[in-house]
Design a protein around this motif. Structure first.
Motif, short mmCIF file in Angstrom:
data_model
loop_
_atom_site.label_atom_id
_atom_site.label_comp_id
_atom_site.label_asym_id
_atom_site.label_seq_id
_atom_site.Cartn_x
_atom_site.Cartn_y
_atom_site.Cartn_z
N GLY A 213 -5.88 -1.05 -17.58
CA GLY A 213 -6.28 0.29 -17.96
C GLY A 213 -5.49 1.36 -17.25
O GLY A 213 -4.45 1.11 -16.65
N PRO A 214 -6.03 2.59 -17.24
CA PRO A 214 -5.30 3.71 -16.64
C PRO A 214 -5.77 4.08 -15.24
O PRO A 214 -5.22 5.00 -14.63
N LEU A 215 -6.81 3.42 -14.73
CA LEU A 215 -7.38 3.83 -13.46
C LEU A 215 -6.50 3.36 -12.29
O LEU A 215 -6.27 2.17 -12.10
N LEU A 216 -6.03 4.32 -11.51
CA LEU A 216 -5.10 4.02 -10.42
C LEU A 216 -5.83 3.33 -9.27
O LEU A 216 -6.81 3.85 -8.74
N PRO A 217 -5.38 2.14 -8.84
CA PRO A 217 -6.01 1.48 -7.70
C PRO A 217 -5.79 2.27 -6.41
O PRO A 217 -4.85 3.05 -6.29
N ASN A 218 -6.66 2.04 -5.43
CA ASN A 218 -6.50 2.67 -4.13
C ASN A 218 -5.30 2.09 -3.38
O ASN A 218 -4.96 0.91 -3.55
N ASN A 219 -4.67 2.93 -2.56
CA ASN A 219 -3.65 2.40 -1.66
C ASN A 219 -4.32 1.41 -0.72
O ASN A 219 -5.48 1.58 -0.32
N LEU A 220 -3.59 0.37 -0.32
CA LEU A 220 -4.22 -0.72 0.44
C LEU A 220 -3.25 -1.27 1.48
O LEU A 220 -2.09 -1.54 1.18
N LEU A 221 -3.79 -1.46 2.72
CA LEU A 221 -3.05 -2.14 3.77
C LEU A 221 -3.54 -3.58 3.82
O LEU A 221 -4.70 -3.84 4.16
N ILE A 222 -2.68 -4.52 3.47
CA ILE A 222 -3.06 -5.93 3.38
C ILE A 222 -2.71 -6.64 4.69
O ILE A 222 -1.58 -6.55 5.17
N GLU A 223 -3.70 -7.33 5.25
CA GLU A 223 -3.51 -8.03 6.53
C GLU A 223 -2.79 -9.37 6.29
O GLU A 223 -3.32 -10.44 6.56
N SER A 224 -1.59 -9.27 5.79
CA SER A 224 -0.81 -10.48 5.50
C SER A 224 0.66 -10.09 5.36
O SER A 224 0.98 -8.96 4.98
N ASN A 225 1.54 -11.05 5.66
CA ASN A 225 2.98 -10.80 5.50
C ASN A 225 3.51 -11.40 4.19
O ASN A 225 4.68 -11.28 3.87
N ARG A 226 2.62 -12.04 3.40
CA ARG A 226 3.03 -12.69 2.16
C ARG A 226 2.01 -12.39 1.06
O ARG A 226 0.82 -12.73 1.19
N ILE A 227 2.48 -11.76 -0.01
CA ILE A 227 1.60 -11.49 -1.15
C ILE A 227 2.34 -11.78 -2.44
O ILE A 227 3.58 -11.84 -2.47
N ARG A 228 1.58 -11.96 -3.52
CA ARG A 228 2.18 -12.16 -4.84
C ARG A 228 1.57 -11.15 -5.80
O ARG A 228 0.34 -11.05 -5.94
N ILE A 229 2.42 -10.42 -6.50
CA ILE A 229 1.98 -9.46 -7.51
C ILE A 229 2.39 -10.03 -8.86
O ILE A 229 3.58 -10.29 -9.11
#
Length: 250
Positions: A213-229
């Motif tokens: 949808g169009p709703l912008l997610p919040n900015n986020l600080l992830i406690e990890s050095n590895r993520i997958r988008i």
């Protein structure tokens, strides 16, 4: 002479008769007095017995009242003690909660302070972003300390595409995400077109679920050095997709 003796005997008899009458009268008076005293004694006895009975009743009542007062005083003291104990317990709980709130506030302040610097850096970098975004192309591994990711640079994305970006930074790093826009087909639970962010160290989805949808997610600080988008689109209804900037911070 005989006449005198006769007169004397007559007088003597009269005197005896009179004395007998007097004695009888005195005896009657004595008997009446005795009977009167006995009656008075009986009345006094009855009065004293009634008095003793009433005194006994009053004494019993006084004893009962004294016992009741003593019991009431003890109950009141017990209630006061219990109330004081309850107040102390509530006060202790409030103090514990207050300490917990203070600790949480301090922790939040520390977190905000830690987050403030990388956010400012990311905002500054995004305002002068020199590097074009990494667009959708199967699987891409990003190792740069910062970068930009977008489904497409311009226009709308295609139907039936799947792509993913793996951000892999050195151990000890955290990853800050700043979303620029999101524009894709909207539906409850996002079954058609969607994007997900997964923490590869915990194997958990950030943001709790898929996003669309169009709703912008919040900015986020992830406690990890590895993520997958990851991004997915189905066979109809397209949009611009999404764009975000990331920044690694220790």
């Amino acid at each position: 002479m005989e006449k005198l003796e006769s007169q004397f005997l007559q007088d003597k008899q009269e005197r005896n008769t009179a004395m007998i009458d007097v004695l009888q009268h005195l005896t009657a008076i004595k008997n009446e007095t005795t009977f009167g005293f006995e009656d008075m004694r009986g009345e006094f006895r009855s009065l004293f017995e009634a008095y003793d009975e009433k005194v006994s009743v009053y004494k019993t009542q006084v004893d009962n009242i004294t016992t009741h007062l003593a019991t009431s005083e003890e109950e009141i003291n017990n209630r006061i003690i219990k109330t004081m104990e309850e107040l102390e317990r509530v006060q202790s709980e409030q103090e514990e909660r207050l300490d917990t709130c203070r600790s949480e506030v301090n922790s939040l302040r520390t977190h905000i302070t830690n987050l403030e610097t990388p956010i400012i850096r990311l905002v500054n970098m995004s305002q002068q972003w020199p590097v074009p975004p990494s667009t959708c192309a199967a699987t891409q591994v990003l190792t740069a300390a910062s970068g930009s990711i977008a489904v497409v640079e311009a226009g709308k994305y295609d139907n039936n595409i799947d792509c993913e970006w793996i951000i892999n930074l050195p151990a000890g790093n955290k990853i800050l995400l700043k979303w620029i826009y999101i524009d894709m087909e909207i539906k409850d639970n996002c079954p058609y077109d969607y994007v997900t962010v997964k923490n590869l160290n915990t194997n958990q989805l950030e943001y709790g679920n898929t996003m669309c949808g169009p709703l912008l997610p919040n900015n986020l600080l992830i406690e990890s050095n590895r993520i997958r988008i990851a991004f997915h689109s189905d066979g109809s209804n397209t949009g611009r997709g999404f764009e975000l900037h990331y920044l690694g911070t220790e």
